[in-house]
Motif scaffolding. Structure first.
Motif, PDB file in Angstrom:
ATOM      1  N   ASP A 280      -9.145   5.118  18.017  1.00  0.00           N
ATOM      2  CA  ASP A 280      -9.911   4.004  18.597  1.00  0.00           C
ATOM      3  C   ASP A 280     -10.942   4.652  19.518  1.00  0.00           C
ATOM      4  O   ASP A 280     -10.597   5.199  20.564  1.00  0.00           O
ATOM      5  CB  ASP A 280      -8.980   3.072  19.374  1.00  0.00           C
ATOM      6  CG  ASP A 280      -9.690   1.829  19.919  1.00  0.00           C
ATOM      7  OD1 ASP A 280     -10.931   1.869  20.057  1.00  0.00           O
ATOM      8  OD2 ASP A 280      -9.001   0.836  20.222  1.00  0.00           O
TER       9      ASP A 280
ATOM     10  N   TYR B 129     -17.400  -0.173  12.776  1.00  0.00           N
ATOM     11  CA  TYR B 129     -16.212  -1.018  12.917  1.00  0.00           C
ATOM     12  C   TYR B 129     -16.033  -1.390  14.391  1.00  0.00           C
ATOM     13  O   TYR B 129     -15.836  -0.533  15.243  1.00  0.00           O
ATOM     14  CB  TYR B 129     -14.982  -0.278  12.381  1.00  0.00           C
ATOM     15  CG  TYR B 129     -15.212   0.237  10.985  1.00  0.00           C
ATOM     16  CD1 TYR B 129     -15.172  -0.622   9.893  1.00  0.00           C
ATOM     17  CD2 TYR B 129     -15.532   1.575  10.770  1.00  0.00           C
ATOM     18  CE1 TYR B 129     -15.437  -0.161   8.615  1.00  0.00           C
ATOM     19  CE2 TYR B 129     -15.782   2.045   9.496  1.00  0.00           C
ATOM     20  CZ  TYR B 129     -15.737   1.175   8.423  1.00  0.00           C
ATOM     21  OH  TYR B 129     -16.007   1.635   7.156  1.00  0.00           O
TER      22      TYR B 129
ATOM     23  N   SER C   5     -14.756  -4.905  17.130  1.00  0.00           N
ATOM     24  CA  SER C   5     -14.017  -6.169  17.180  1.00  0.00           C
ATOM     25  C   SER C   5     -14.887  -7.389  16.932  1.00  0.00           C
ATOM     26  O   SER C   5     -14.384  -8.434  16.494  1.00  0.00           O
ATOM     27  CB  SER C   5     -13.318  -6.296  18.545  1.00  0.00           C
ATOM     28  OG  SER C   5     -12.366  -5.275  18.708  1.00  0.00           O
TER      29      SER C   5
ATOM     30  N   GLU D 296     -19.891  -4.903   8.865  1.00  0.00           N
ATOM     31  CA  GLU D 296     -19.301  -3.601   8.561  1.00  0.00           C
ATOM     32  C   GLU D 296     -19.931  -3.000   7.305  1.00  0.00           C
ATOM     33  O   GLU D 296     -20.271  -1.809   7.277  1.00  0.00           O
ATOM     34  CB  GLU D 296     -17.791  -3.728   8.386  1.00  0.00           C
ATOM     35  CG  GLU D 296     -17.047  -4.003   9.684  1.00  0.00           C
ATOM     36  CD  GLU D 296     -15.550  -4.133   9.484  1.00  0.00           C
ATOM     37  OE1 GLU D 296     -15.092  -4.062   8.315  1.00  0.00           O
ATOM     38  OE2 GLU D 296     -14.830  -4.283  10.488  1.00  0.00           O
TER      39      GLU D 296
ATOM     40  N   GLY E 165     -15.900   3.729  14.987  1.00  0.00           N
ATOM     41  CA  GLY E 165     -15.327   2.405  15.174  1.00  0.00           C
ATOM     42  C   GLY E 165     -14.388   2.367  16.357  1.00  0.00           C
ATOM     43  O   GLY E 165     -13.810   3.383  16.746  1.00  0.00           O
TER      44      GLY E 165
ATOM     45  N   SER F 197     -12.183  -0.660  19.267  1.00  0.00           N
ATOM     46  CA  SER F 197     -11.842  -2.029  19.659  1.00  0.00           C
ATOM     47  C   SER F 197     -12.778  -2.599  20.707  1.00  0.00           C
ATOM     48  O   SER F 197     -12.943  -3.810  20.799  1.00  0.00           O
ATOM     49  CB  SER F 197     -10.416  -2.052  20.209  1.00  0.00           C
ATOM     50  OG  SER F 197     -10.313  -1.207  21.351  1.00  0.00           O
TER      51      SER F 197
ATOM     52  N   ARG G 266      -9.386  -1.922  15.957  1.00  0.00           N
ATOM     53  CA  ARG G 266     -10.434  -1.347  15.113  1.00  0.00           C
ATOM     54  C   ARG G 266     -10.355   0.166  15.270  1.00  0.00           C
ATOM     55  O   ARG G 266     -10.406   0.681  16.388  1.00  0.00           O
ATOM     56  CB  ARG G 266     -11.834  -1.829  15.521  1.00  0.00           C
ATOM     57  CG  ARG G 266     -12.141  -3.265  15.165  1.00  0.00           C
ATOM     58  CD  ARG G 266     -12.280  -3.443  13.644  1.00  0.00           C
ATOM     59  NE  ARG G 266     -12.764  -4.768  13.320  1.00  0.00           N
ATOM     60  CZ  ARG G 266     -11.997  -5.864  13.249  1.00  0.00           C
ATOM     61  NH1 ARG G 266     -10.695  -5.765  13.505  1.00  0.00           N
ATOM     62  NH2 ARG G 266     -12.514  -7.033  12.945  1.00  0.00           N
TER      63      ARG G 266
END
Length: 282
Positions: A7, A221, A223, A230, A246, A248, A266
């Motif tokens: 992440d 990527y 949230s 995407e 990517g 979150s 994500r």
């Protein structure tokens, strides 16, 4: 378990998150993540604590930052990874960014008061400190939390929709760094530049301008990206040979609601971490 996943976009109490850096790392470990990036707004104050926790828990911690910039009348955020975060010159540049952020907060609070909302900067600062924040940057989520506590809004989202977002009644956007300058800053600090959440800007021409200027990656990527975004940004990454990242954009939980996304919601493969590290890429 999210084995071999990373992440690459999270916030802590060093900026406008609600969890300490070590807590983010602990939650990443609990989710089975191999790596997590600490990317606070305009500050690197949370990195040392996170790296210590990562060493103890066996989680790779990627040192990062999210730089606030402006172009075309819009807030544009640039992520920097593997910057020389302990460099004093770099920290001085970020200190200048924080001064602009502080000025913006004061202007927003003044506008809210003009709109009849009883709020002070002292209350905003107290809200930030109540989350365990020690220095670093104060941002709009702290203002939103005060509005929520006062009953001026019913949710964090309403605070942004009604007052604090780009179309909000109290939104202000003082002169900021241009995204091109942020690309230069990150390069000079030995890091890798990535365009954060491009789907939020509604201006893919500008996104491509930043890419052509020299951004090395794009956050595919996120949230707040749907399947269409995407696919579109994965296509841009392929077209320009960018690193597709990517994350979150985790900011923690307020009143039972996770802002943006939960840690690990994500992710990308941990191999992306090596691609972001100039020492391994060059």
């Amino acid at each position: 378990m999210a084995l071999n996943q990373a992440d690459l976009h999270t916030h802590t109490t060093a900026s406008d998150g609600t969890q300490r850096p070590a807590d983010n790392v602990r939650m990443a470990a609990e989710k089975g993540l191999a790596a997590i990036a600490i990317t606070d707004h305009d500050t690197v104050d949370g990195i040392a604590e996170a790296m210590e926790a990562g060493a103890a828990l066996g989680v790779i911690v990627v040192p990062g930052v999210e730089i606030s910039t402006s172009a075309g009348g819009r807030d544009i955020h640039m992520l920097g990874y593997f910057i020389d975060w302990q460099n004093e010159g770099w920290r001085e540049k970020l200190a200048g960014q924080l001064r602009v952020r502080d000025k913006r907060n004061e202007l927003i609070v003044a506008k809210l008061r003009e709109l009849g909302v009883a709020i002070t900067m002292e209350e905003v600062t107290a809200e930030a400190r109540s989350r365990g924040k020690e220095g670093g940057s104060i941002g709009r989520p702290h203002i939103a939390a005060v509005l929520l506590a006062k009953g001026a809004v019913r949710s964090m989202q309403e605070a942004f929709d009604r007052y604090l977002g780009e179309d909000g009644l109290a939104y202000v956007n003082p002169p900021r760094l241009h995204p091109f300058e942020a690309v230069d800053w990150i390069r000079e600090a030995g890091g890798t530049s990535v365009i954060a959440h491009p789907g939020l800007y509604g201006d893919d021409d500008l996104v491509e301008d930043i890419i052509r200027y020299g951004a090395q990656g794009i956050e595919v990527y996120h949230s707040d990206h749907g399947a269409e975004e995407e696919a579109r940004y994965a296509g841009l990454a392929a077209k320009y040979g960018l690193i597709a990242t990517g994350g979150s954009d985790f900011h923690g939980e307020r009143n039972g609601v996770v802002f943006h996304g939960a840690i690990g919601s994500r992710t990308v493969g941990v191999s992306v971490v090596d691609r972001l590290n100039p020492a391994l890429r060059d």
